[in-house]
Scaffold this motif. Sequence first.
Motif, PDB file in Angstrom:
ATOM      1  N   MET A   1      31.570  27.252  40.039  1.00 31.77           N
ATOM      2  CA  MET A   1      31.034  28.151  41.061  1.00 31.77           C
ATOM      3  C   MET A   1      32.140  28.814  41.886  1.00 31.77           C
ATOM      4  N   LYS A   2      33.269  28.137  42.053  1.00 31.33           N
ATOM      5  CA  LYS A   2      34.380  28.761  42.791  1.00 31.33           C
ATOM      6  C   LYS A   2      34.921  29.962  42.015  1.00 31.33           C
ATOM      7  N   SER A   3      34.984  29.828  40.708  1.00 31.39           N
ATOM      8  CA  SER A   3      35.427  30.947  39.878  1.00 31.39           C
ATOM      9  C   SER A   3      34.448  32.101  39.963  1.00 31.39           C
ATOM     10  N   LEU A   4      33.163  31.781  39.943  1.00 32.01           N
ATOM     11  CA  LEU A   4      32.142  32.820  40.050  1.00 32.01           C
ATOM     12  C   LEU A   4      32.211  33.503  41.416  1.00 32.01           C
ATOM     13  N   LEU A   5      32.451  32.727  42.472  1.00 30.41           N
ATOM     14  CA  LEU A   5      32.584  33.303  43.810  1.00 30.41           C
ATOM     15  C   LEU A   5      33.811  34.209  43.897  1.00 30.41           C
ATOM     16  N   CYS A   6      34.919  33.774  43.331  1.00 30.05           N
ATOM     17  CA  CYS A   6      36.126  34.618  43.318  1.00 30.05           C
ATOM     18  C   CYS A   6      35.849  35.931  42.593  1.00 30.05           C
ATOM     19  N   PHE A   7      35.176  35.850  41.462  1.00 28.33           N
ATOM     20  CA  PHE A   7      34.839  37.067  40.730  1.00 28.33           C
ATOM     21  C   PHE A   7      33.929  37.968  41.568  1.00 28.33           C
ATOM     22  N   ALA A   8      32.905  37.390  42.184  1.00 31.88           N
ATOM     23  CA  ALA A   8      31.955  38.180  42.977  1.00 31.88           C
ATOM     24  C   ALA A   8      32.664  38.891  44.132  1.00 31.88           C
ATOM     25  N   MET A   9      33.590  38.200  44.803  1.00 34.62           N
ATOM     26  CA  MET A   9      34.316  38.826  45.917  1.00 34.62           C
ATOM     27  C   MET A   9      35.269  39.908  45.407  1.00 34.62           C
ATOM     28  N   MET A  10      35.884  39.664  44.262  1.00 33.39           N
ATOM     29  CA  MET A  10      36.762  40.672  43.665  1.00 33.39           C
ATOM     30  C   MET A  10      35.940  41.907  43.294  1.00 33.39           C
ATOM     31  N   ALA A  11      34.766  41.702  42.709  1.00 31.36           N
ATOM     32  CA  ALA A  11      33.905  42.817  42.321  1.00 31.36           C
ATOM     33  C   ALA A  11      33.402  43.558  43.554  1.00 31.36           C
ATOM     34  N   LYS A  12      33.045  42.829  44.586  1.00 28.71           N
ATOM     35  CA  LYS A  12      32.541  43.430  45.828  1.00 28.71           C
ATOM     36  C   LYS A  12      33.591  44.325  46.474  1.00 28.71           C
ATOM     37  N   HIS A  13      34.832  43.836  46.529  1.00 29.40           N
ATOM     38  CA  HIS A  13      35.902  44.565  47.219  1.00 29.40           C
ATOM     39  C   HIS A  13      36.687  45.497  46.302  1.00 29.40           C
ATOM     40  N   GLY A  14      36.554  45.301  44.992  1.00 31.05           N
ATOM     41  CA  GLY A  14      37.324  46.123  44.060  1.00 31.05           C
ATOM     42  C   GLY A  14      38.798  45.807  44.066  1.00 31.05           C
ATOM     43  N   SER A  15      39.139  44.605  44.535  1.00 31.52           N
ATOM     44  CA  SER A  15      40.553  44.253  44.687  1.00 31.52           C
ATOM     45  C   SER A  15      40.715  42.736  44.704  1.00 31.52           C
ATOM     46  N   LEU A  16      41.710  42.269  43.963  1.00 36.55           N
ATOM     47  CA  LEU A  16      42.043  40.845  43.984  1.00 36.55           C
ATOM     48  C   LEU A  16      42.569  40.449  45.365  1.00 36.55           C
ATOM     49  N   THR A  17      43.391  41.321  45.952  1.00 36.92           N
ATOM     50  CA  THR A  17      44.002  41.031  47.244  1.00 36.92           C
ATOM     51  C   THR A  17      42.943  40.910  48.337  1.00 36.92           C
ATOM     52  N   ARG A  18      42.028  41.878  48.403  1.00 36.44           N
ATOM     53  CA  ARG A  18      40.990  41.823  49.435  1.00 36.44           C
ATOM     54  C   ARG A  18      40.041  40.638  49.224  1.00 36.44           C
ATOM     55  N   ALA A  19      39.776  40.290  47.965  1.00 42.45           N
ATOM     56  CA  ALA A  19      38.956  39.101  47.682  1.00 42.45           C
ATOM     57  C   ALA A  19      39.662  37.860  48.197  1.00 42.45           C
ATOM     58  N   GLY A  20      40.959  37.775  47.935  1.00 47.36           N
ATOM     59  CA  GLY A  20      41.742  36.635  48.400  1.00 47.36           C
ATOM     60  C   GLY A  20      41.747  36.521  49.911  1.00 47.36           C
ATOM     61  N   ILE A  21      41.856  37.670  50.598  1.00 45.05           N
ATOM     62  CA  ILE A  21      41.839  37.661  52.059  1.00 45.05           C
ATOM     63  C   ILE A  21      40.503  37.125  52.567  1.00 45.05           C
ATOM     64  N   GLU A  22      39.405  37.613  52.002  1.00 47.07           N
ATOM     65  CA  GLU A  22      38.079  37.146  52.449  1.00 47.07           C
ATOM     66  C   GLU A  22      37.885  35.659  52.186  1.00 47.07           C
TER      67      GLU A  22
END
Length: 148
Positions: free
Chosen positions: A11-32
């Motif tokens: 589920m952590k991997s799925l959450l990381c993917f969802a945040m990356m998809a939401k923000h369109g950026s690995l960096t912004r997903a990481g920040i959130e």
Amino acid sequence: MTKGPFNPMDMKSLLCFAMMAKHGSLTRAGIELGISDSAVSQRVRSLERHLGTKLYEARGGKVRLTEAGRRTMTLAFRIFDQVAELEEDIRDHEFCGTITLGAAAPVIRHQLTDILGEFRENFPNAALRLLSQPSVRTQSQVRRNDID
């Protein structure tokens, strides 16, 4: 990676993917999420291995989802909405049932009045049953686990 009954999706991997998809950026997903963009990237790669398909392409710091990535994003958001609903439902019904208290009449009248109002406010799904009785009887019932 083989999928079997004991290899559920992370589920952590799925959450990381969802945040990356939401923000369109690995960096912004990481920040959130409060983790590094490389940690997000590793988790998403792990999800891709688990699903056996590529979910995104990175170009110039931007993320572009594949068709499988778009479907995964839609389903991931549904999953996280359902998890939130489950947590809220369980939390709302966690304190339900009946609590039986026994105490002498003066204790109920003078010491429990404020506490009972606060209890009802904090635990609206719980029923409260008060037994006005001598302390000796209350102690006996508590020892036998007949009352709370």
